[in-house]
Design a protein around this motif. Structure first.
Motif, PDB file in Angstrom:
ATOM      1  N   LEU A 286      50.356 -13.975  -1.195  1.00 40.16           N
ATOM      2  CA  LEU A 286      51.138 -14.524  -0.340  1.00 40.16           C
ATOM      3  C   LEU A 286      50.390 -15.010   0.937  1.00 40.16           C
ATOM      4  CD1 LEU A 286      54.499 -12.438  -0.280  1.00 40.16           C
ATOM      5  CD2 LEU A 286      54.162 -14.503  -1.211  1.00 40.16           C
ATOM      6  N   THR A 287      49.286 -14.233   1.104  1.00 40.73           N
ATOM      7  CA  THR A 287      48.531 -14.516   1.890  1.00 40.73           C
ATOM      8  C   THR A 287      47.031 -14.196   1.761  1.00 40.73           C
ATOM      9  OG1 THR A 287      48.189 -14.137   4.513  1.00 40.73           O
ATOM     10  CG2 THR A 287      48.643 -12.041   3.260  1.00 40.73           C
ATOM     11  N   SER A 288      45.984 -15.017   2.482  1.00 37.67           N
ATOM     12  CA  SER A 288      44.483 -14.430   2.437  1.00 37.67           C
ATOM     13  C   SER A 288      44.106 -13.728   3.472  1.00 37.67           C
ATOM     14  CB  SER A 288      43.774 -15.642   1.929  1.00 37.67           C
ATOM     15  OG  SER A 288      43.992 -16.601   3.124  1.00 37.67           O
ATOM     16  N   ARG A 289      44.967 -13.741   4.392  1.00 37.44           N
ATOM     17  CA  ARG A 289      44.577 -12.695   5.803  1.00 37.44           C
ATOM     18  C   ARG A 289      44.590 -11.372   5.441  1.00 37.44           C
ATOM     19  NH1 ARG A 289      43.156 -14.731   9.719  1.00 37.44           N
ATOM     20  NH2 ARG A 289      44.083 -12.992  10.925  1.00 37.44           N
ATOM     21  N   PRO A 290      43.841 -10.731   6.421  1.00 35.57           N
ATOM     22  CA  PRO A 290      43.414  -9.324   6.390  1.00 35.57           C
ATOM     23  C   PRO A 290      45.055  -8.663   6.508  1.00 35.57           C
ATOM     24  CG  PRO A 290      42.174 -10.311   7.938  1.00 35.57           C
ATOM     25  CD  PRO A 290      43.013 -11.300   7.532  1.00 35.57           C
ATOM     26  N   PHE A 291      45.151  -7.556   5.921  1.00 29.69           N
ATOM     27  CA  PHE A 291      46.298  -6.681   5.933  1.00 29.69           C
ATOM     28  C   PHE A 291      45.980  -5.155   5.787  1.00 29.69           C
ATOM     29  CE2 PHE A 291      45.577  -7.593   1.542  1.00 29.69           C
ATOM     30  CZ  PHE A 291      45.804  -6.284   0.761  1.00 29.69           C
ATOM     31  N   GLY A 292      46.827  -4.383   5.988  1.00 32.93           N
ATOM     32  CA  GLY A 292      46.648  -2.658   5.853  1.00 32.93           C
ATOM     33  C   GLY A 292      47.574  -2.250   4.874  1.00 32.93           C
ATOM     34  N   VAL A 293      47.070  -0.937   4.319  1.00 32.34           N
ATOM     35  CA  VAL A 293      48.068  -0.162   3.542  1.00 32.34           C
ATOM     36  C   VAL A 293      48.116   1.272   4.133  1.00 32.34           C
ATOM     37  CG1 VAL A 293      48.036   0.997   1.146  1.00 32.34           C
ATOM     38  CG2 VAL A 293      47.392  -1.462   1.259  1.00 32.34           C
ATOM     39  N   ASN A 294      49.438   1.679   4.313  1.00 31.13           N
ATOM     40  CA  ASN A 294      49.624   2.998   4.852  1.00 31.13           C
ATOM     41  C   ASN A 294      49.901   4.169   3.760  1.00 31.13           C
ATOM     42  OD1 ASN A 294      52.160   5.024   6.279  1.00 31.13           O
ATOM     43  ND2 ASN A 294      50.289   4.892   7.282  1.00 31.13           N
ATOM     44  N   LEU A 295      49.188   5.400   4.104  1.00 36.01           N
ATOM     45  CA  LEU A 295      49.621   6.265   2.961  1.00 36.01           C
ATOM     46  C   LEU A 295      49.802   7.751   3.908  1.00 36.01           C
ATOM     47  CD1 LEU A 295      46.330   6.389   0.767  1.00 36.01           C
ATOM     48  CD2 LEU A 295      48.521   5.287   0.497  1.00 36.01           C
ATOM     49  N   PHE A 296      50.976   8.393   3.229  1.00 37.44           N
ATOM     50  CA  PHE A 296      51.262   9.612   3.745  1.00 37.44           C
ATOM     51  C   PHE A 296      50.326  10.573   3.127  1.00 37.44           C
ATOM     52  CE2 PHE A 296      56.264   8.728   3.950  1.00 37.44           C
ATOM     53  CZ  PHE A 296      56.002   7.857   4.968  1.00 37.44           C
ATOM     54  N   LEU A 297      49.929  11.612   3.960  1.00 38.19           N
ATOM     55  CA  LEU A 297      48.809  12.744   3.533  1.00 38.19           C
ATOM     56  C   LEU A 297      49.989  13.719   2.832  1.00 38.19           C
ATOM     57  CD1 LEU A 297      45.933  13.615   4.324  1.00 38.19           C
ATOM     58  CD2 LEU A 297      47.097  11.579   5.675  1.00 38.19           C
ATOM     59  N   PRO A 298      49.560  14.541   1.688  1.00 40.02           N
ATOM     60  CA  PRO A 298      50.446  15.545   1.105  1.00 40.02           C
ATOM     61  C   PRO A 298      50.588  16.512   1.997  1.00 40.02           C
ATOM     62  CG  PRO A 298      48.509  14.895  -0.283  1.00 40.02           C
ATOM     63  CD  PRO A 298      48.294  14.296   1.249  1.00 40.02           C
ATOM     64  N   GLN A 299      52.098  16.971   2.001  1.00 36.60           N
ATOM     65  CA  GLN A 299      52.462  18.050   2.809  1.00 36.60           C
ATOM     66  C   GLN A 299      52.234  19.394   2.065  1.00 36.60           C
ATOM     67  OE1 GLN A 299      52.890  17.492   6.226  1.00 36.60           O
ATOM     68  NE2 GLN A 299      52.159  15.505   5.351  1.00 36.60           N
ATOM     69  N   PRO A 300      51.497  20.231   2.624  1.00 40.42           N
ATOM     70  CA  PRO A 300      51.433  21.544   1.835  1.00 40.42           C
ATOM     71  C   PRO A 300      52.427  22.394   2.103  1.00 40.42           C
ATOM     72  CG  PRO A 300      50.086  21.594   3.893  1.00 40.42           C
ATOM     73  CD  PRO A 300      50.700  20.158   3.673  1.00 40.42           C
ATOM     74  N   GLN A 301      53.177  22.430   3.041  1.00 37.24           N
ATOM     75  CA  GLN A 301      54.200  23.310   3.376  1.00 37.24           C
ATOM     76  C   GLN A 301      55.452  22.761   3.097  1.00 37.24           C
ATOM     77  OE1 GLN A 301      53.755  26.685   4.308  1.00 37.24           O
ATOM     78  NE2 GLN A 301      51.630  26.713   4.485  1.00 37.24           N
ATOM     79  N   PRO A 302      55.950  23.027   2.126  1.00 33.33           N
ATOM     80  CA  PRO A 302      57.592  22.414   1.824  1.00 33.33           C
ATOM     81  C   PRO A 302      58.490  22.992   2.993  1.00 33.33           C
ATOM     82  CG  PRO A 302      56.996  23.731   0.181  1.00 33.33           C
ATOM     83  CD  PRO A 302      55.622  24.114   0.990  1.00 33.33           C
ATOM     84  N   ALA A 303      59.536  22.263   3.367  1.00 31.92           N
ATOM     85  CA  ALA A 303      60.376  22.946   4.152  1.00 31.92           C
ATOM     86  C   ALA A 303      60.809  24.288   3.782  1.00 31.92           C
ATOM     87  CB  ALA A 303      61.562  21.893   4.771  1.00 31.92           C
ATOM     88  N   ASP A 304      61.300  25.194   4.762  1.00 33.68           N
ATOM     89  CA  ASP A 304      61.994  26.413   4.473  1.00 33.68           C
ATOM     90  C   ASP A 304      63.205  26.196   4.107  1.00 33.68           C
ATOM     91  OD1 ASP A 304      62.591  29.100   4.287  1.00 33.68           O
ATOM     92  OD2 ASP A 304      62.053  29.641   6.491  1.00 33.68           O
ATOM     93  N   PRO A 305      63.736  26.746   3.150  1.00 35.72           N
ATOM     94  CA  PRO A 305      65.260  26.464   2.682  1.00 35.72           C
ATOM     95  C   PRO A 305      65.995  27.394   3.379  1.00 35.72           C
ATOM     96  CG  PRO A 305      63.759  26.864   0.764  1.00 35.72           C
ATOM     97  CD  PRO A 305      62.599  27.124   1.763  1.00 35.72           C
TER      98      PRO A 305
END
Ligand SMILES: Cc1cc2nc3c(=O)[nH]c(=O)nc-3n(C[C@H](O)[C@H](O)[C@H](O)COP(=O)(O)O)c2cc1C
Length: 182
Positions: free
Chosen positions: A60-79
């Motif tokens: 769709l474009t030849s212009r520059p773009f970015g890609v965003n990533l989430f870092l893995p979360q080592p601590q799952p939420a506390d149930p």
């Protein structure tokens, strides 16, 4: 290859990546074509889906773009904290006739595979959310010609981002549309 973000931008506007469906290649392409920096959201998405998004955006474009990533979360939420909170939303669920959804989030979403993809087939900019990547990751992207941005919500986080060797810090407010990088 660009050395600074300013080299990429016609207008000083960066589209926030928004995981969950709204950050389509079409949206990113429209921002790029208007002179800003469009972004694809890599979070909550399989590596194959991200690859398809990148291909579509490049069509769709030849212009520059970015890609965003989430870092893995080592601590799952506390149930012990999550379950009572989710139970407390029963009234809201009933009122709106909806479900709670998954309060623990997607967990591991293929971070390593997505990084491998972005190193094998580099894009102009990669940004990170929910943590600071290892310095080796940022260095590898730099060698691939990719500029790196990392979200910080506090001054301490910004110092950690700088120390890790990112090209730039995304200085995010404490409100951040409910999506703090902290
Ligand atoms: C619905 C929604 C989804 C978001 N998803 C992401 C994301 O996937 N990655 C990311 O780095 N930031 C994400 N953010 C945060 C934005 O990038 C941005 O930092 C935040 O909205 C604050 O900027 P603003 O004041 O211009 O809205 C999201 C924000 C919103 C509102």
């Amino acid at each position: 290859m660009p050395r600074t973000l300013a080299d990429l931008l016609v207008l000083p506007i960066v589209q926030a990546p928004m995981a969950g469906g709204v950050s389509t290649p079409e949206l990113a392409a429209a921002v790029c074509e208007a002179g800003g920096l469009g972004f694809l959201a890599g979070g909550y998405k399989t590596p194959d889906a991200l690859r398809a998004d990148i291909e579509r955006l490049r069509s769709l474009t030849s212009r520059p773009f970015g890609v965003n990533l989430f870092l893995p979360q080592p601590q799952p939420a506390d149930p012990a904290a999550v379950e009572p909170y989710a139970a407390g939303l029963a009234g809201e669920r009933a009122r709106y006739g909806t479900a709670t959804g998954d309060p623990y989030g997607p967990g591991e979403d293929g971070y390593d595979a997505k990084l491998a993809l972005l190193l094998a087939d580099p894009v102009p900019v990669v940004s990170f959310h929910f943590g600071v990547p290892e310095p080796e990751v940022l260095a590898a992207l730099r060698r691939a010609g990719t500029l790196t941005l990392v979200t910080a919500t506090t001054a301490e986080e910004a110092r950690a981002v700088e120390a890790a060797g990112a090209t730039a810090v995304i200085a995010q407010g404490v409100e951040a549309g409910g999506h703090q990088g902290t």
